[in-house]
Design a protein around this motif. Structure first.
Motif, mmCIF file in Angstrom:
data_model
loop_
_atom_site.group_PDB
_atom_site.id
_atom_site.type_symbol
_atom_site.label_atom_id
_atom_site.label_comp_id
_atom_site.label_asym_id
_atom_site.label_seq_id
_atom_site.Cartn_x
_atom_site.Cartn_y
_atom_site.Cartn_z
ATOM 1 N N VAL A 262 -31.392 26.727 49.362
ATOM 2 C CA VAL A 262 -30.709 27.446 48.284
ATOM 3 C C VAL A 262 -29.206 27.273 48.458
ATOM 4 O O VAL A 262 -28.663 27.553 49.521
ATOM 5 C CB VAL A 262 -31.100 28.937 48.277
ATOM 6 N N GLU A 263 -28.557 26.816 47.397
ATOM 7 C CA GLU A 263 -27.153 26.429 47.471
ATOM 8 C C GLU A 263 -26.216 27.411 46.783
ATOM 9 O O GLU A 263 -26.639 28.246 45.990
ATOM 10 C CB GLU A 263 -26.970 25.060 46.812
ATOM 11 N N ALA A 264 -24.951 27.239 47.077
ATOM 12 C CA ALA A 264 -23.861 27.882 46.346
ATOM 13 C C ALA A 264 -23.021 26.759 45.751
ATOM 14 O O ALA A 264 -22.858 25.704 46.362
ATOM 15 C CB ALA A 264 -23.019 28.733 47.286
ATOM 16 N N HIS A 265 -22.532 26.986 44.549
ATOM 17 C CA HIS A 265 -21.704 25.973 43.901
ATOM 18 C C HIS A 265 -20.882 26.655 42.821
ATOM 19 O O HIS A 265 -21.343 27.608 42.195
ATOM 20 C CB HIS A 265 -22.599 24.895 43.283
ATOM 21 N N ARG A 266 -19.682 26.155 42.588
ATOM 22 C CA ARG A 266 -18.825 26.777 41.573
ATOM 23 C C ARG A 266 -19.446 26.702 40.181
ATOM 24 O O ARG A 266 -19.120 27.489 39.309
ATOM 25 C CB ARG A 266 -17.424 26.195 41.600
ATOM 26 N N ARG A 267 -20.374 25.776 39.968
ATOM 27 C CA ARG A 267 -21.036 25.707 38.659
ATOM 28 C C ARG A 267 -21.852 26.979 38.375
ATOM 29 O O ARG A 267 -22.223 27.216 37.228
ATOM 30 C CB ARG A 267 -21.894 24.459 38.542
ATOM 31 N N ALA A 268 -22.127 27.759 39.406
ATOM 32 C CA ALA A 268 -22.854 29.003 39.194
ATOM 33 C C ALA A 268 -22.170 29.849 38.130
ATOM 34 O O ALA A 268 -22.820 30.434 37.271
ATOM 35 C CB ALA A 268 -22.966 29.789 40.512
ATOM 36 N N LEU A 269 -20.856 29.928 38.197
ATOM 37 C CA LEU A 269 -20.088 30.746 37.255
ATOM 38 C C LEU A 269 -19.447 29.927 36.135
ATOM 39 O O LEU A 269 -19.122 30.469 35.077
ATOM 40 C CB LEU A 269 -19.005 31.510 38.005
ATOM 41 N N LEU A 270 -19.224 28.649 36.346
ATOM 42 C CA LEU A 270 -18.510 27.823 35.368
ATOM 43 C C LEU A 270 -19.408 27.226 34.293
ATOM 44 O O LEU A 270 -18.913 26.790 33.255
ATOM 45 C CB LEU A 270 -17.748 26.711 36.092
ATOM 46 N N ASP A 271 -20.699 27.198 34.526
ATOM 47 C CA ASP A 271 -21.616 26.621 33.548
ATOM 48 C C ASP A 271 -21.712 27.553 32.334
ATOM 49 O O ASP A 271 -22.113 28.709 32.468
ATOM 50 C CB ASP A 271 -22.997 26.440 34.191
ATOM 51 N N PRO A 272 -21.352 27.079 31.144
ATOM 52 C CA PRO A 272 -21.362 27.926 29.947
ATOM 53 C C PRO A 272 -22.722 28.548 29.632
ATOM 54 O O PRO A 272 -22.788 29.584 28.972
ATOM 55 C CB PRO A 272 -20.935 26.977 28.814
#
Length: 196
Positions: free
Chosen positions: A108-118
């Motif tokens: 299970v990952e963390a990535h800035r796309r977690a919040l940036l993905d529209p």
């Protein structure tokens, strides 16, 4: 800039070693459960508004999940003492994994796309508004300002059979990309009787 290698994702059929998990409230539990499938959810941090939005949908249908023979277990990467005050009302096991050991094991990952993905933005707006209402009513708590495990975690869902195999898996692509209760129930209904 150094990038961190991505974690190895687990596929259906992968084996889950037997272990004992200690929830922040309630007795220890076995994973896998020898008697029924376990839905293991990986969430973000204690008080995460988007996580709370999703978990409310699980709470509303928890009796239906139980009737389907599924045990619900939710992991957060916050310390137990911080998590306890946010999850006391939940009718299922919540496990603290502040070192993210199980997150790493399950890929299970963390990535800035977690919040940036529209695609996640509508859920973020609903979660913040819903959380504000709960705070005004005196029923909510703000998350800690600093999160040792970060704020960019991606959700993940695993359905683990009593035999210790992953029957189904979903790795989220954004902050609100997880199984709905209907999807969970559909995956559980597809389990062979011998492993369900």
């Amino acid at each position: 800039m150094r990038t961190r290698p991505s974690r190895t994702r687990l596929e259906p059929g992968a084996s889950v070693p037997v272990r004992t998990l200690v929830p922040v409230l309630g007795p220890p539990l076995a994973l896998p459960d020898p008697d029924r499938p376990v839905h293991v959810q990986f969430r973000r941090f204690a008080g995460c508004p988007v996580c709370n939005l999703h978990l409310r949908s699980v709470v509303r249908r928890h009796e239906e999940i139980e009737r389907a023979g599924i045990r619900e277990v939710v992991l957060f990467h916050s310390p137990a003492e911080e998590l306890r005050e946010h999850v006391a009302h939940l009718p299922f096991a919540v496990v603290a994994d502040p070192g993210k050991l199980l997150y790493a094991e399950f890929g299970v990952e963390a990535h800035r796309r977690a919040l940036l993905d529209p695609r996640g933005w509508p859920a973020i707006v609903r979660a913040v508004l819903s959380g504000a209402v709960e705070l005004v009513r005196g029923r909510g708590r703000l998350p800690a300002a600093a999160q040792q495990g970060g704020r960019t975690g991606l959700p993940a869902d695993f359905l683990v059979t009593p035999g210790g195999r992953i029957a189904a898996v979903k790795y989220g692509e954004h902050v609100y990309d997880q199984w709905s209760v209907d999807e969970l129930l559909r995956h559980a209904a597809e389990l062979p009787t011998a492993t369900a």
